[in-house]
Design a protein around this motif. Structure first.
Motif, mmCIF file in Angstrom:
data_model
loop_
_atom_site.group_PDB
_atom_site.id
_atom_site.type_symbol
_atom_site.label_atom_id
_atom_site.label_comp_id
_atom_site.label_asym_id
_atom_site.label_seq_id
_atom_site.Cartn_x
_atom_site.Cartn_y
_atom_site.Cartn_z
ATOM 1 N N THR A 81 -25.223 52.594 -4.692
ATOM 2 C CA THR A 81 -26.240 51.647 -4.214
ATOM 3 C C THR A 81 -27.598 52.327 -4.301
ATOM 4 O O THR A 81 -27.773 53.433 -3.784
ATOM 5 N N ALA B 182 -31.751 51.703 -3.595
ATOM 6 C CA ALA B 182 -32.826 50.891 -3.023
ATOM 7 C C ALA B 182 -34.090 51.121 -3.825
ATOM 8 O O ALA B 182 -34.505 52.267 -4.021
ATOM 9 N N ALA C 61 -27.955 53.056 1.252
ATOM 10 C CA ALA C 61 -28.339 53.433 -0.107
ATOM 11 C C ALA C 61 -27.916 54.867 -0.399
ATOM 12 O O ALA C 61 -27.931 55.726 0.480
#
Length: 249
Positions: free
Chosen positions: A32, A34, A121
């Motif tokens: 993940t 960001a 994240a």
């Protein structure tokens, strides 16, 4: 986590790299990232991260697409003018790679909400356009112990660094910039910016984000990359940890 036949074909040029391979591509799929700002730096970064197969992107930007953005923000076209940037970015990502999941926040990130927005994240890529936001993002990334890839562009110049300031020998963002949130800075509407330069720095930021997920080559943390398009020059300088830094010293 296995890759489908379609994914194996899509990412074949990554997978044949011995530094990435199938294991690295699976790491990208599980990751993940960001991204702060879907502007000049964020646009190419988002495109390359999505194309690379990062499994989930968190996009944070409270702005709308304007005609003046199209000189450098390659994620958008004239049909997107007036749209919320993260919504237009979602449409572009779906066209580019349907395997990427998107979480979007059409709001400004600040010191009050940064930790909540960045939670979960694996890497933070900051391409925002103001110093106060950069400080808030950097402080939150440090507190959450998330590697920060920070890129900035002004006129014909760019800079890029990776920060992991919680490590004993690595600096944080405040080691470079200090702590003054009111420092003067000119925005690109006033000073101008070379559109292609934002593409260069956004692409490099995506590269360093991928490196943070699937390590390859030399560790860039503790170094600052400076790009000067007028002089046709790239320089890398050491960025030491500041023993007096109020955050990581």
């Amino acid at each position: 986590m296995t890759l489908s036949d379609a994914e194996l074909a899509r990412y074949a040029r990554h997978i044949v790299l011995k530094e990435i391979g199938g294991a690295g591509q699976r790491k990208l799929r599980a990751a993940t990232v960001a991204v702060i700002g879907a502007g000049g730096i964020g646009s190419p970064a988002i495109q390359y991260l999505a194309a690379a197969g990062v499994g989930r992107l968190i996009l944070i930007d409270d702005d709308r697409v304007d005609l003046s953005n199209l000189q450098r923000q390659t994620l958008f076209g004239e049909a997107d003018i007036g749209k919320i940037k993260v919504a237009a970015a979602e449409e572009a990502i779906e066209r580019l790679n349907p395997h990427v999941h998107l979480t979007k926040f059409a709001q400004r990130i600040d010191a009050a909400n940064a930790r909540a927005l960045l939670a979960g994240a694996d890497v933070v890529l900051d391409g925002c356009d103001n110093f106060v936001t950069r400080l808030a993002v950097a402080d939150a990334a440090f507190a959450l112990r998330i590697p920060l890839v920070s890129a900035a562009v002004g006129q014909f110049d760019g800079q890029l660094a990776v920060y992991r300031g919680w490590e004993a020998d690595k600096p944080c963002y405040r080691c470079l910039v200090g702590a003054d949130p009111d420092r003067a800075e000119a925005n690109c509407a006033e000073a101008g910016v070379m559109g292609a330069m934002t593409g260069v720095m956004g692409s490099l930021a995506a590269l360093e984000t991928i490196r943070a997920i699937v390590p390859f080559g030399e560790d860039p943390a503790g170094k600052l990359l400076l790009a000067d398009a007028l002089a046709f020059r790239f320089r890398t300088i050491s960025l030491p940890k500041d023993p007096g830094c109020p955050v990581c010293g």
